[in-house]
Structures are given as C-alpha cells and as structure tokens.
Design a protein around this motif. Structure first.
Motif, short mmCIF file in Angstrom:
data_model
loop_
_atom_site.label_atom_id
_atom_site.label_comp_id
_atom_site.label_asym_id
_atom_site.label_seq_id
_atom_site.Cartn_x
_atom_site.Cartn_y
_atom_site.Cartn_z
N ALA A 55 35.56 24.96 -9.95
CA ALA A 55 34.99 24.17 -8.86
C ALA A 55 35.21 22.69 -9.14
CB ALA A 55 33.49 24.46 -8.75
N GLY A 56 35.24 21.91 -8.09
CA GLY A 56 35.26 20.44 -8.21
C GLY A 56 36.39 19.92 -9.07
N THR A 57 36.04 19.06 -10.00
CA THR A 57 37.04 18.45 -10.86
C THR A 57 37.76 19.49 -11.72
OG1 THR A 57 36.10 16.25 -10.89
CG2 THR A 57 37.24 16.92 -12.89
N SER A 58 37.06 20.51 -12.15
CA SER A 58 37.70 21.55 -12.96
C SER A 58 38.75 22.29 -12.13
CB SER A 58 36.65 22.52 -13.50
OG SER A 58 35.81 21.85 -14.42
N LEU A 101 37.79 27.54 -15.67
CA LEU A 101 37.66 26.18 -16.20
C LEU A 101 36.27 25.67 -15.83
CD1 LEU A 101 41.05 24.65 -14.96
CD2 LEU A 101 40.56 25.60 -17.22
N SER A 102 35.50 25.26 -16.83
CA SER A 102 34.18 24.74 -16.52
C SER A 102 33.67 23.87 -17.66
CB SER A 102 33.20 25.89 -16.28
OG SER A 102 31.91 25.38 -16.04
N GLN A 103 33.49 22.61 -17.36
CA GLN A 103 32.94 21.69 -18.36
C GLN A 103 31.62 22.23 -18.89
OE1 GLN A 103 30.80 19.00 -20.41
NE2 GLN A 103 30.05 19.33 -18.32
N SER A 104 30.71 22.54 -17.97
CA SER A 104 29.36 22.94 -18.37
C SER A 104 29.28 24.40 -18.80
CB SER A 104 28.40 22.74 -17.20
OG SER A 104 28.76 23.61 -16.12
N GLY A 105 30.18 25.22 -18.29
CA GLY A 105 30.10 26.65 -18.54
C GLY A 105 28.97 27.33 -17.79
N THR A 107 28.48 26.90 -14.16
CA THR A 107 28.65 26.80 -12.71
C THR A 107 28.52 28.18 -12.05
OG1 THR A 107 29.98 24.82 -12.92
CG2 THR A 107 30.32 26.12 -10.92
N ALA A 154 29.96 12.30 -12.78
CA ALA A 154 31.39 12.30 -12.46
C ALA A 154 32.18 12.68 -13.72
CB ALA A 154 31.82 10.92 -11.98
N SER A 155 32.91 13.76 -13.60
CA SER A 155 33.63 14.29 -14.75
C SER A 155 34.93 13.51 -14.97
CB SER A 155 33.93 15.77 -14.47
OG SER A 155 34.61 16.34 -15.55
N LEU A 239 38.43 12.60 -5.06
CA LEU A 239 37.10 13.16 -5.34
C LEU A 239 36.26 12.16 -6.12
CD1 LEU A 239 34.89 15.30 -5.57
CD2 LEU A 239 36.19 16.40 -7.39
N LYS A 240 36.87 11.53 -7.12
CA LYS A 240 36.12 10.58 -7.96
C LYS A 240 35.60 9.41 -7.12
CE LYS A 240 35.55 12.23 -10.68
NZ LYS A 240 35.61 13.44 -11.47
N GLU A 243 32.79 10.62 -4.81
CA GLU A 243 31.59 11.07 -5.49
C GLU A 243 30.68 9.93 -5.92
OE1 GLU A 243 32.51 13.26 -9.06
OE2 GLU A 243 30.53 14.17 -9.13
N VAL A 356 26.05 22.66 -11.46
CA VAL A 356 25.61 23.24 -10.19
C VAL A 356 25.36 24.72 -10.41
CG1 VAL A 356 26.14 23.52 -7.75
CG2 VAL A 356 26.94 21.50 -8.97
O1 M6R Z 1 30.82 22.19 -15.20
P1 M6R Z 1 31.97 22.47 -14.25
O2 M6R Z 1 33.25 21.96 -14.76
O3 M6R Z 1 32.05 23.94 -13.90
O4 M6R Z 1 31.59 21.70 -12.94
C1 M6R Z 1 32.35 21.84 -11.77
C2 M6R Z 1 32.01 20.78 -10.75
O5 M6R Z 1 30.67 20.89 -10.35
C3 M6R Z 1 32.24 19.37 -11.30
O6 M6R Z 1 33.56 19.22 -11.77
C4 M6R Z 1 31.97 18.31 -10.23
O7 M6R Z 1 32.91 18.43 -9.20
C5 M6R Z 1 31.99 16.92 -10.86
N1 M6R Z 1 30.76 16.25 -10.61
C6 M6R Z 1 33.11 16.06 -10.35
O8 M6R Z 1 33.15 14.83 -10.97
#
Ligand code: M6R
Length: 359
Positions: A55-58, A101-105, A107, A154-155, A239-240, A243, A356
């Motif tokens: 999702a999103g940036t990922s 792909l998920s920064q937070s793991g 989502t 913002a990622s 997106l950046k 956002e 999210v």
């Molecule tokens: O933790 P995630 O990588 O799964 O998050 C996905 C998106 O919610 C996240 O990249 C979001 O779009 C960022 N706020 C963008 O900067």
C-alpha cells in the motif's frame, strides 16, 4: 531522537545514504554477491510469477522494482494494491510467489491478502522494517530493511531501502538462474554510487528549498512527469507532495499528456520532469516543450548522462534501472520544504496515521 533536525522526516531523508550502505554490508559478501537464505532463493526460483503487494509508498517501491526483477531475474512481475488484490484477485499463475512490502509490517490491507495466500498454500516473503511484525510472522520468509525506526508519517528511507533490498534479491535470483544481466550488474558498486549521489543531493538541500519556494510555495496543484523508471518515481514524488504539503499533485506518464492530461496545464502550473533514461530522454524533453508552450512552470531533474545545461537539478550517473533510488531524494526534499514553508507539521500530516491497521 531528532538531534539537530527540526523534523524526523528531514533526519530520515538524511539517513538514506547510510541505510543503503548498511544494506550492502548486511546482504552482500566480500565479493559483492548477495547473501540470501537458500530456501527463499529456491522457492523464488521455482516461481513462474512474482506478485508484489503493498500500500501507499511501499506499493510505489514495488512499482519501481518491477523492471529490476524482470531485467535482473527474468521473472514476470505483477504489482498490486493489497487493498484491491484481496477482493479482486486476478487469475493467478501456476506457481505464484508473493512479496509483501511493508515498512511497519502491520498494514491491514496487506495482511488480509497474506491470510488468503496462506490459505491457498503459496510461499511468501515480507520485506519490512519491523522485526516480529504481523506480516513478518505470517509470511514464509522475512527480509529486514534494517533502516532504523521511521517516525515521520511520510515514508522516505523505507522506500529507498525497499528498492535497494529488492535489487539485491533480484540480483541473487538472477545469478541463481544464470541471467546475464544479473551477472553484469555490479550491485555493490551501484549502491555505493547511489549512496554518494544521495549525499550530493542532500548537501544541496538549501538550493532545493529555494526551488520549492520558487515553484511550489502557493500553488494548489502540481504535476510530476516521466517515462518508464521516471514514471514510477513520479507516482511516489506526487504522493509525498500530496501527503504533507496538501498540494493536489499527480504523477503522469509523459506520453499520456497528449491523451487528456495536458488540458489541466494552465499558466504557471508547476510541472516537474524527471529524466534519467537515455532511451526516453528526448521524448520526455518533447513533453516538456508541450507543457511549457501551454504556460507550465517547468522544473527539471535529470541524470548527468542525459542532462542539459538548463536542467535545475543534476543527479549523479547510476544505472537507470535503479534510478528511482536517487531521483526520489530531491522530490522528498521538495515535499518537505513545501510543507515546512507552509507552516505545517511535517511529521504529522492531518488525517493520517503511521501504520494503517484497518482495512
Ligand atoms: O507500513 P507500510 O509500508 O505497510 O505502510 C504503507 C502505507 O500506509 C505508507 O507507505 C503510507 O502511504 C505512507 N504514509 C506514505 O508516505
């Protein structure tokens, strides 16, 4: 801790060269060969298609890596929005492999797909910054981004870390499969060039702030244009800006302008063009002429090898295949300064949460 930085976002943008160097250290051996879990490589090698979900940036990091996997590892790739894929699942190939792909793991949109993938019995990999996160625990394999905590909503560094780690994985898979372009691709050298090139951009941040003031200070909308790799990064750049600075921004494929989008261009509309790939550079330059003729205020970001003396920002030469790693950095800074100059809370844009966790 933020240290000398007014906002986490600026700190995290600054950390990107170090994050890339760390990934090279953690995932490459002394000879520059990827060090990847053999079971994971074997499972990927057997797959006939890679499905990247996020999702999103990922998601944007997946879009940027599609050509990398296809070029270096010779595997067809489909990139999907997790929120759509789970409920509108396309016909799957015979031997799919799923990359989350998920920064937070954490989502939820991605997790609901992974739950289904597990029910279907297909192998999966989570690339995440969060060890022990839900997506990491539930996938067959995990690769950690090791980017350090990302605090700003913002990622930034997660995007570049995800592209870099996918590149390392693609190189490893391509070598296992005997793909020539993977053998020829010196990933360690390239990541080093990217890290240095990022540092040069970061050192020019005051100039980028001036550009943000000249082009984006009061505008209500803005467009990024590019072709191929530059189109992929345009989506993240837009997106950046949306956002954190609340500018209505869109990324467009340069050639699509003449199919409708160009009617949006008015006198003074900011259009930011990204040009890194010689195969499409002259065509993107043509698109710049088209929008300029309609009054657009055009800012250009170009890689040295294809640059003109009129370009506003020049990027160091790297392999265009991974150019989003570098071209995204000035766009992160443009978004940062636009938000800052408008007096917003850069790290905590309205209506948004860092992770999210609802669908
Ligand atoms: O933790 P995630 O990588 O799964 O998050 C996905 C998106 O919610 C996240 O990249 C979001 O779009 C960022 N706020 C963008 O900067």
């Amino acid at each position: 801790e933020k240290g000398p930085f007014p906002f986490y976002m600026l700190k995290e943008i600054n950390e990107q060269p170090a994050v890339l160097r760390r990934l090279a250290q953690d995932y490459l051996d002394e000879s520059g060969k990827p060090v990847i879990e053999p079971d994971l490589l074997a499972a990927l090698d057997q797959a006939d298609r890679l499905y990247i979900l996020a999702a999103g940036t990922s998601y944007n990091a997946g879009l940027a890596a599609k050509s990398v996997f296809e070029t270096l590892a010779n595997i067809p790739v489909e990139v999907g929005l997790a929120s759509e894929f789970g409920y509108n699942t396309p016909l799957l190939s015979k031997k799919p492999f799923f990359l989350f792909l998920s920064q937070s793991g954490e989502t939820a949109d991605s997790r609901q797909v992974l739950v289904k993938v597990n029910e279907w019995g297909y192998p999966s990999l989570t690339m995440t910054n969060a060890q022990g996160s839900t997506l990491s625990r539930e996938a067959t394999y995990t690769m950690l981004l090791n980017a350090g905590p990302e605090i700003a909503v913002a990622s930034t560094k997660a995007y570049t870390a995800q592209i870099a780690l996918q590149t390392i994985l693609a190189k490893g898979l391509g070598e296992k499969r005997g793909v020539k372009s993977a053998q020829d691709f010196n990933v360690r050298e390239q990541l080093g060039l990217v890290a240095n090139g990022m540092q040069t951009i970061i050192d020019e941040k005051d100039f980028i702030n001036q550009l943000a003031q000249n082009y984006l200070a009061t505008t209500r909308n803005a467009f990024y244009i590019g072709r191929g790799y530059d189109y992929a990064v345009s989506l993240e750049a837009a997106l950046k800006l949306k956002e954190i600075s609340y500018v209505q921004a869109e990324g467009f494929a340069g050639a699509e302008l003449k199919h409708g989008t160009i009617s949006l261009i008015e006198d003074g509309t900011p259009v930011i063009a990204i040009i890194t790939d010689a195969r499409v550079a002259s065509h993107t330059r043509g698109n710049i002429q088209e929008v300029r003729a309609r009054g657009a205020h055009v800012l250009t970001i170009a890689m040295e090898a294809v640059a003109d003396k009129e370009d506003n920002l020049i990027l160091a030469d790297i392999d265009p295949l991974i150019s989003p790693l570098l071209s995204v950095v000035p766009t992160q800074l443009l978004a940062y300064y636009t938000s800052l100059n408008r007096g917003y809370d850069v790290d905590k844009p309205r209506n948004l949460a860092k992770a999210v966790t609802v669908e």
